[in-house]
Design a protein around this motif. Structure first.
Motif: not given
Length: 177
Positions: A150-172
């Protein structure tokens, strides 16, 4: 008896001092607080319409005209939007700049420059892509996401952006991550 005429000049003198910026580092389009002082050092004369200016990278970004009583001054607090000037910028304030050469001391009409670091503002949004079928136990799941810049700047690999994915389920009634 000998008489002699002597011209006495006004002590025409203005000064600018004590420039401070808060914060000294920010993101583009943020506002910063700028404080400084200006003084009329003439003890006997008042002046009207004296120009006070704020500069970013030697360009006037805002100004006003003030009336000074004899031997008086102002503490200024101005807020400025830094715009898109990324990188290191210099901020200065000055008083009576156009007429400074007529003053007793023409060297104190500008404050020392203060550096302001403006960082690029990156605004990323993550949007999940809806699965094409329900998840079932024992099935390998591939989840897809769009990352939207959403910004006016490119996002490049050298910017070291990270994403964390967390999944879950219910056991009872227990959530298992």
């Amino acid at each position: 008896r000998v008489s002699k005429s002597v011209e006495v000049k006004k002590y025409y003198e203005f000064s600018a001092s004590n420039l401070q910026i808060t914060p000294t580092a920010c993101y583009e389009q943020d506002a910063v607080k700028v404080t400084f002082r200006t003084d009329n050092r003439d003890r006997y004369h008042a002046y009207e319409g004296v120009s006070v200016e704020l500069l970013v990278n030697d360009t006037v970004v805002t100004s006003k005209r003030l009336d000074y009583s004899a031997n008086s001054g102002y503490n200024h607090t101005w807020y400025i939007n830094v715009g898109a000037r990324t990188g290191v910028n210099t901020i200065k304030a000055r008083v009576n700049w156009a007429n400074r050469t007529l003053e007793v001391n023409a060297g104190n009409n500008s404050t020392e420059a203060v550096e302001l670091t403006v960082r690029e503002k990156r605004d990323l949004t993550i949007k999940a892509i809806a699965p094409n079928s329900p998840y079932r136990t024992g099935t390998t799941v591939i989840s897809s996401f769009n990352i939207i810049n959403n910004s006016r700047h490119d996002v490049l690999p050298e910017h070291n952006n990270t994403v964390t994915f967390e999944s879950y389920y219910y056991d009872g009634d227990t959530k298992v991550v």
